[in-house]
Motif scaffolding. Structure first.
Motif, short mmCIF file in Angstrom:
data_model
loop_
_atom_site.label_atom_id
_atom_site.label_comp_id
_atom_site.label_asym_id
_atom_site.label_seq_id
_atom_site.Cartn_x
_atom_site.Cartn_y
_atom_site.Cartn_z
N LYS A 1 -1.70 8.12 3.36
CA LYS A 1 -0.72 6.20 3.23
C LYS A 1 0.46 6.59 3.34
CE LYS A 1 -0.25 4.36 -0.90
NZ LYS A 1 -1.15 3.02 -1.41
N ASP A 2 0.45 7.90 3.72
CA ASP A 2 2.09 8.36 4.24
C ASP A 2 2.95 7.72 4.65
OD1 ASP A 2 1.96 9.57 7.03
OD2 ASP A 2 -0.18 9.18 6.13
N SER A 3 4.32 8.15 4.67
CA SER A 3 6.02 7.44 5.34
C SER A 3 5.19 6.75 7.56
CB SER A 3 6.69 7.82 4.72
OG SER A 3 6.60 9.24 5.20
N ILE B 1 -2.15 12.16 -2.42
CA ILE B 1 -2.19 10.54 -1.42
C ILE B 1 -1.47 9.72 -1.35
CG2 ILE B 1 -3.33 7.91 -1.45
CD1 ILE B 1 -4.64 10.94 -1.00
N SER B 2 -0.22 9.90 -3.00
CA SER B 2 1.46 9.08 -2.78
C SER B 2 1.89 9.86 -4.49
CB SER B 2 1.15 7.40 -3.21
OG SER B 2 -0.02 6.70 -4.15
N ALA C 1 -0.85 9.02 -7.13
CA ALA C 1 -2.16 9.26 -6.62
C ALA C 1 -3.01 10.75 -5.93
CB ALA C 1 -3.19 7.98 -5.72
N ASN C 2 -3.38 11.16 -6.30
CA ASN C 2 -4.11 12.53 -5.86
C ASN C 2 -5.47 12.73 -5.57
OD1 ASN C 2 -1.60 14.46 -5.99
ND2 ASN C 2 -1.13 13.01 -8.24
N MET C 3 -5.09 12.90 -3.84
CA MET C 3 -6.94 13.68 -3.70
C MET C 3 -7.26 14.67 -4.15
SD MET C 3 -8.75 13.81 0.33
CE MET C 3 -7.90 11.57 0.32
N TYR C 4 -9.04 14.70 -5.03
CA TYR C 4 -9.46 15.50 -5.60
C TYR C 4 -11.04 16.07 -4.52
CZ TYR C 4 -5.53 16.20 -9.10
OH TYR C 4 -4.90 16.31 -9.58
N HIS D 1 -4.72 1.36 -1.23
CA HIS D 1 -5.75 1.36 -2.47
C HIS D 1 -6.44 2.66 -2.57
CE1 HIS D 1 -1.27 -0.97 -2.83
NE2 HIS D 1 -2.73 -1.49 -2.21
N TYR D 2 -5.57 3.91 -2.52
CA TYR D 2 -6.56 4.61 -3.87
C TYR D 2 -7.17 4.72 -5.10
CZ TYR D 2 -8.69 9.76 -2.92
OH TYR D 2 -9.30 10.49 -3.01
N ASP D 3 -8.38 4.17 -5.50
CA ASP D 3 -9.00 3.53 -6.67
C ASP D 3 -10.25 4.23 -6.51
OD1 ASP D 3 -7.08 1.28 -6.93
OD2 ASP D 3 -8.61 0.00 -5.51
#
Length: 760
Positions: A687-689, A527-528, A531-534, A452-454
């Motif tokens: 964590k892509d498909s 990410i999912s 969630a998004n990466m910055y 998880h992207y916490d």
């Protein structure tokens, strides 16, 4: 004037008083007596000492200081005391004392010349009364001297007088020492005994001097308690004196020299302020001189500051935008606590604020008793070195650093991460929590390891590292100095001490004000669904530089000349293929033809047909560890041992490394010098498909142990090692979720390769 002489046989029993006529002050006999002459011509009758007993005196009587068995009642007193002895002739005519003092006075024979005492009867037994002693001497008298004896003779011998003098001197010294110690303890307890808030003068400095004093005050405070500097921007009306007084308060635990320098700076500032308060503004020269004195004190404080993180304060790291990844929690851990309560981070600084430690704690859902492997050695390594959680923690600013590389697990989900930078400036703390409770290390699962992207620190926690006054200009100058590294020797890629491995990423350009994106972080990838990466920095703007030596950086022209007609053989997984493409792209702006396996390229200006790559992520080829006459043999094993298809155990990876090293050890020393072990690259968060369906189990916890084992074994044989795991850990936030962009590799690993076989 009468003086009574009384003796006691029993307590409370009085004897008749022996009286004589009053003696006038003008009496020549008395004058002679006080001048130390012979004994008086008049004889007096005194009771025999045998008729007295050693019992306490009656009320209103003096007990003799030598514990004689007689008591004297004083009926006269003199306020004037002769330099030679206690009392004078005219004190006999003074009115009587209203009440006796608490302690007996010192005997007069202690104070008269020795020859007078020996030649005359004890003066205490004459008609002359001894005045009361001062309070301090009475206190000494009450302590008692070991030199006195109850059955001493009427005459005091010289040894006894000397013994009494020594005793009282020692008693005075001991008392003074205790008093001084109490004063020092009080000063330390109160924090230097510096000025209190009530002693602070109002801020009435002139404008130019006020600016100088405020800046210098902040300079001192930053060394002691950095968060106090923020008070200047929050409350601009707060006086410099108050700020420095606060700094003085926080110096209790500091070294003594630092306190002294701070107090000197405070004294200089207060002297200047008092002059202005008295409407005596100093001249311009004096203003400059005082400001210079303050600057010198601040400089001395900085120079003498030798604090370590253990002696400084721990400062909490607090974010306004922490967040859990929303949606279904695939790891089965219900996040019932607020993320700010679950994760706590704090930082402390060493001297100069260029190094320190960060302490990270997961306060809830910490389960260290979970079984995750049947291999006791692997379990012990993970528990002691990595801990239950997998996360990335990077410093991003003028330099890039991964804090988890040298992380130490303290137990109970507490992690200590040391850091050290060589360039001052502003840094962003990039923390992403991936997995919990050994989900990133388990060998008992056959599926994808949930992640998880916490963001426990959100995207808004920045720190400033370096000395006070390090602005953008000085940061740019220091970066330029580090990039040139004129004082460092060239890196020796065959160095058995492997000093070339320790390094960091440096910002390439001089416009340090553009290190961070403005006005906010830039989106990198999705990410999912929740969630998004910055990122705050552009990773392509950084170059890898070793700390203890310097690499020769090759541009395209130099790279072409270097690899012309060289036989280069690379074997491993797709990350080795990517570095082969990065090498040919730098030299000729084309990719290598060996996408899966093979040699050659489409380069027209230089022959790259001998640059070869072979896909073999498990080392199955018989000649994987053999010498084929190549100038450079780049090999790697790691990622595919724990991918979704194999899911091998740590013991199987060690067996493969041991088998390969057994083959390399049989090669000649010259052949072994052509080998380079490429550490396994760190994996990026995804964590892509595809990765979920593939059941991939590549995690940085597992890869860290792989690299630790393989690198140690390669060093035993003297094989050159590329530090690619430490170099790729800070690069997790890039658009490609599977491989690292070519520019990243051309700024790091490719330069190592070119320095290896193009030393001239």
């Amino acid at each position: 004037m009468l003086v009574e002489f009384r003796c006691n046989r029993l307590l409370g029993q009085k004897f008749p008083a022996f009286r004589r006529k009053a003696v006038k002050p003008e009496d020549k006999i008395v004058r002679k007596l006080f001048n130390g002459a012979q004994e008086p011509s008049e004889q007096y009758d005194f009771p025999s000492p045998a008729t007295c007993v050693a019992l306490p005196c009656l009320a209103g009587h003096w007990c003799h200081s030598d514990n004689r068995r007689c008591c004297f009642k004083h009926l006269g007193h003199s306020s004037s005391i002769s330099p030679r002895f206690w009392g004078s002739a005219d004190h006999l005519s003074r009115p009587p004392l209203p009440s006796p003092p608490l302690f007996s006075p010192p005997p007069l024979r202690y104070l008269l010349p020795a020859w007078s005492l020996i030649s005359t009867p004890p003066l205490s037994n004459t008609i002359i009364s001894t005045p009361p002693a001062p309070p301090l001497l009475r206190l000494l008298r009450s302590a008692g001297s070991p030199c006195r004896h109850r059955r001493s003779s009427w005459l005091l011998t010289a040894p006894m007088r000397a013994c009494n003098t020594c005793f009282y001197a020692v008693w005075l010294i001991a008392t003074a020492s205790v008093v001084v110690s109490l004063v020092i303890l009080g000063r330390n307890f109160c924090g230097l005994a510096g000025p209190s808030e009530s002693d602070l003068l109002p801020p009435i400095l002139l404008n130019d001097t006020s600016v100088s004093v405020n800046r210098l005050t902040e300079d001192i405070i930053r060394l002691i308690k950095p968060e106090e500097v923020d008070a200047v921007s929050v409350n601009p009306n707060r006086s410099s004196s108050a700020l420095l007084a606060s700094a003085l308060f926080w110096t209790r635990k500091r070294e003594r020299k630092i306190r002294e320098q701070l107090y000197k700076a405070f004294s200089e500032m207060q002297r200047l302020r008092r002059r202005m308060q008295a409407n005596q503004p100093p001249s311009l020269n004096e203003t400059v001189r005082n400001a210079s004195a303050l600057a010198g004190n601040a400089s001395n404080t900085r120079r003498e500051s030798n604090l370590t993180c253990a002696e400084s304060e721990w400062i909490p790291l607090i974010s306004n935008t922490p967040s859990f990844e929303q949606g279904m929690r695939l790891d089965g851990i219900k996040q019932v606590h607020n993320i700010s309560d679950k994760f706590k981070a704090k930082i402390c600084y060493d001297k100069g604020r260029m190094s320190g430690k960060i302490l990270m704690e997961k306060r809830f859902d910490c389960n260290e008793g979970i079984e995750f492997s049947k291999d006791p050695q692997y379990s012990r390594e993970v528990r002691s070195r990595r801990g239950p959680d997998e996360f990335s923690f990077n410093l991003q600013g003028p330099e890039l650093h991964s804090l988890v590389y040298d992380m130490r697990h303290l137990g109970r989900c507490k992690y200590e991460m040391p850091f050290k930078v060589t360039t001052p400036g502003r840094y962003f703390l990039n923390l992403v929590w991936w997995r919990e409770n050994y989900n990133g290390a388990t060998e008992l699962s056959s599926s994808w390891l949930p992640a998880h992207y916490d963001l426990p620190l959100g995207m808004d926690v920045f720190i400033t590292l370096g000395e006070t006054g390090d602005d953008a200009k000085s940061t740019s100058e220091i970066l330029w100095k580090h990039r040139n590294a004129s004082n460092l020797p060239l890196c020796d890629m065959h160095d058995r001490n492997y000093t070339y491995m320790d390094g960091r990423w440096l910002y390439m350009y001089n416009d340090v004000q553009n290190i961070f994106y403005s006005p906010g972080p830039k989106h990198v990838r999705r990410i999912s669904a929740n969630a998004n990466m910055y990122t705050w920095v552009n990773l392509e703007n950084y170059y890898w530089y070793p700390n203890h030596c310097k690499l020769r950086h090759f541009d395209p022209e130099q790279a072409r000349k270097c690899i012309t007609s060289k036989v280069i053989r690379m074997q491993g997984d797709s990350h080795i293929r990517t570095i082969a493409n990065a090498l040919t792209d730098l030299a000729c702006n084309v990719w290598s033809r060996g996408f899966e396996s093979g040699c050659g390229s489409d380069c027209k200006s230089v022959d790259l047909s001998r640059t070869c790559y072979r896909k073999d992520g498990l080392g199955h080829a018989q000649d994987f560890f053999a010498d084929n006459g190549a100038s450079l043999n780049v090999i790697n094993l790691g990622q595919h041992f724990c991918d979704g298809e194999r899911k091998m155990k740590f013991s199987q990876y060690k067996a493969s490394i041991d088998a390969g090293l057994a083959k390399i050890s049989k090669l000649s020393p010259s052949a072994r010098k052509t080998f380079i072990w490429h550490e396994t690259n760190a994996v990026m968060f995804r964590k892509d498909s595809w990765i979920v369906g593939y059941g991939d189990q590549r995690t940085n916890i597992r890869l860290a142990l792989y690299n630790r084992y393989a690198t140690a074994k390669m060093k035993e044989l003297g094989i050159t090692v590329l530090p690619t795991f430490a170099g790729t850990l800070p690069l997790a936030q890039n658009p490609d979720e599977a491989h690292y962009p070519l520019k990243y590799l051309q700024h790091s690993s490719v330069q190592y390769l070119l320095n290896f076989f193009c030393r001239q």
